[in-house]
Design a protein around this motif. Structure first.
Motif, PDB file in Angstrom:
ATOM      1  N   ARG A 168       6.418   4.220   4.964  1.00  0.00           N
ATOM      2  CA  ARG A 168       5.633   4.709   4.097  1.00  0.00           C
ATOM      3  C   ARG A 168       5.589   6.036   4.098  1.00  0.00           C
ATOM      4  NH1 ARG A 168       3.276  -0.005   5.646  1.00  0.00           N
ATOM      5  NH2 ARG A 168       2.428   0.777   7.542  1.00  0.00           N
ATOM      6  N   SER A 228       4.990  -5.947  10.506  1.00  0.00           N
ATOM      7  CA  SER A 228       6.622  -5.826  10.629  1.00  0.00           C
ATOM      8  C   SER A 228       6.888  -5.993  12.082  1.00  0.00           C
ATOM      9  CB  SER A 228       7.078  -4.442  10.128  1.00  0.00           C
ATOM     10  OG  SER A 228       6.627  -4.397   8.774  1.00  0.00           O
ATOM     11  N   ASN A 275      -4.405  -1.710   0.773  1.00  0.00           N
ATOM     12  CA  ASN A 275      -5.488  -1.321   1.605  1.00  0.00           C
ATOM     13  C   ASN A 275      -6.739  -0.453   1.013  1.00  0.00           C
ATOM     14  OD1 ASN A 275      -3.379  -1.883   3.489  1.00  0.00           O
ATOM     15  ND2 ASN A 275      -4.643  -0.897   5.038  1.00  0.00           N
ATOM     16  N   LYS A 286       0.866  -1.277  -0.014  1.00  0.00           N
ATOM     17  CA  LYS A 286      -0.071   0.098   0.042  1.00  0.00           C
ATOM     18  C   LYS A 286       0.921   1.242  -0.010  1.00  0.00           C
ATOM     19  CE  LYS A 286      -0.398   0.300   5.032  1.00  0.00           C
ATOM     20  NZ  LYS A 286      -1.337  -0.450   6.131  1.00  0.00           N
ATOM     21  N   GLY A 345       4.527  -4.841   5.677  1.00  0.00           N
ATOM     22  CA  GLY A 345       4.928  -3.713   4.730  1.00  0.00           C
ATOM     23  C   GLY A 345       6.239  -3.139   4.973  1.00  0.00           C
ATOM     24  N   SER A 346       6.497  -2.215   6.021  1.00  0.00           N
ATOM     25  CA  SER A 346       7.429  -1.349   6.160  1.00  0.00           C
ATOM     26  C   SER A 346       8.839  -2.278   6.424  1.00  0.00           C
ATOM     27  CB  SER A 346       7.520  -0.417   7.369  1.00  0.00           C
ATOM     28  OG  SER A 346       6.912  -1.085   8.273  1.00  0.00           O
TER      29      SER A 346
HETATM   30  C1  PLP Z   1      -0.476  -1.408   6.600  1.00  0.00           C
HETATM   31  C2  PLP Z   1      -0.865  -2.910   7.272  1.00  0.00           C
HETATM   32  C3  PLP Z   1       0.278  -3.749   7.416  1.00  0.00           C
HETATM   33  C4  PLP Z   1       1.635  -3.720   7.054  1.00  0.00           C
HETATM   34  O1  PLP Z   1       2.000  -2.853   8.322  1.00  0.00           O
HETATM   35  P1  PLP Z   1       3.659  -2.675   8.525  1.00  0.00           P
HETATM   36  O2  PLP Z   1       3.753  -2.295  10.122  1.00  0.00           O
HETATM   37  O3  PLP Z   1       4.155  -1.693   7.614  1.00  0.00           O
HETATM   38  O4  PLP Z   1       4.302  -4.130   8.463  1.00  0.00           O
HETATM   39  C5  PLP Z   1      -0.434  -4.899   7.933  1.00  0.00           C
HETATM   40  N1  PLP Z   1      -1.946  -5.161   8.088  1.00  0.00           N
HETATM   41  C6  PLP Z   1      -2.712  -4.114   7.771  1.00  0.00           C
HETATM   42  C7  PLP Z   1      -4.300  -4.546   8.091  1.00  0.00           C
HETATM   43  C8  PLP Z   1      -2.359  -2.861   7.325  1.00  0.00           C
HETATM   44  O5  PLP Z   1      -3.087  -2.143   7.148  1.00  0.00           O
END
Ligand code: PLP
Length: 221
Positions: free
Chosen positions: A220, A196, A57, A36, A213-214
């Motif tokens: 981000r 993460s 997302n 995302k 993600g991060s």
């Molecule tokens: C953004 C998001 C993640 C990933 O988060 P990170 O901390 O960047 O790994 C995981 N699950 C959901 C539901 C998210 O919105």
């Protein structure tokens, strides 16, 4: 960009190590690389490095990025992990291979209708609001038994598993353990839990899908 490839490899290695530490097969944990807010150019290195499961997302953002990426990588899968409005169910069924945020009857009804109409059936996870936070999506643990019944019996949906996002201020493990307990009670295999900061604890408690993600793409915007 090569940072992404390095971090992806490190994340994969950490998942495999954790799985083995807890006597699980590394392949029993699917890494969802949460892309995302990342532009297509930032996602391409991960695809080229062999990553095939991604998380988004927002319907509009996924619609803008993924058709072109999937044309190049037809076996890539995109999972919807963010809140989903019932009026976006049609687009979501067309676009996503899995939806992790089923949490209301209106959405269950629209998803069932679109799945019936299109013949496409994304894998479904029901989101549980394990911390009963008012601002967060998900079904309250006190209502989950009735909601799962309603999805399966009234709407004929096949539910793969459960998803949660623990409250930011809590230690995550009790929330993961609660989610796993509810899944066992309902004979559900899938557990979408761990991000993460806490995917290792989630793997320890049985996560089948971690959403990272991060740790892969960097912070981000
Ligand atoms: C953004 C998001 C993640 C990933 O988060 P990170 O901390 O960047 O790994 C995981 N699950 C959901 C539901 C998210 O919105």
């Amino acid at each position: 960009m090569s940072d992404t490839v390095t971090r992806l490899a490190a994340t994969r290695a950490a998942i495999a190590r954790m799985a083995r530490d807890f006597e699980r097969e590394p392949e029993s944990v699917t890494l969802i690389a949460v892309s995302k807010t990342m532009p297509a150019e930032a996602i391409l290195p991960a695809l080229e490095a062999g990553q095939r499961v991604f998380g988004e997302n927002y319907v509009q953002e996924a619609k803008a990025k993924w058709p072109a990426l999937k044309a190049r990588f037809p076996d890539a899968q995109v999972h919807m992990i963010g809140p989903l409005q019932s009026n976006k169910a049609k687009e979501a069924v067309e676009l996503f291979d899995a939806i992790h945020s089923l949490d209301r009857e209106s959405l269950a009804r629209e998803l069932a209708r679109e799945i019936g109409r299109s013949g496409r059936a994304p894998t479904l996870f029901v989101q549980v609001n394990t911390g009963d936070e008012p601002q967060k999506g998900g079904v309250s643990p006190s209502e989950i038994d009735a909601f799962l019944d309603l999805c399966r019996v009234r709407h004929g949906l096949v539910i793969e598993g459960l998803m949660c996002i623990p409250p930011a201020e809590d230690p995550p493990s009790p929330h993961f353990a609660l989610l796993a307990k509810i899944a066992v009670r309902h004979g559900l295999r899938g557990l979408s839990m761990g991000m993460s900061a806490d995917y290792e604890a989630a793997i320890q408690l049985g996560a089948t899908h971690v959403r990272v993600g991060s740790a892969i793409f960097g912070a981000r915007g």
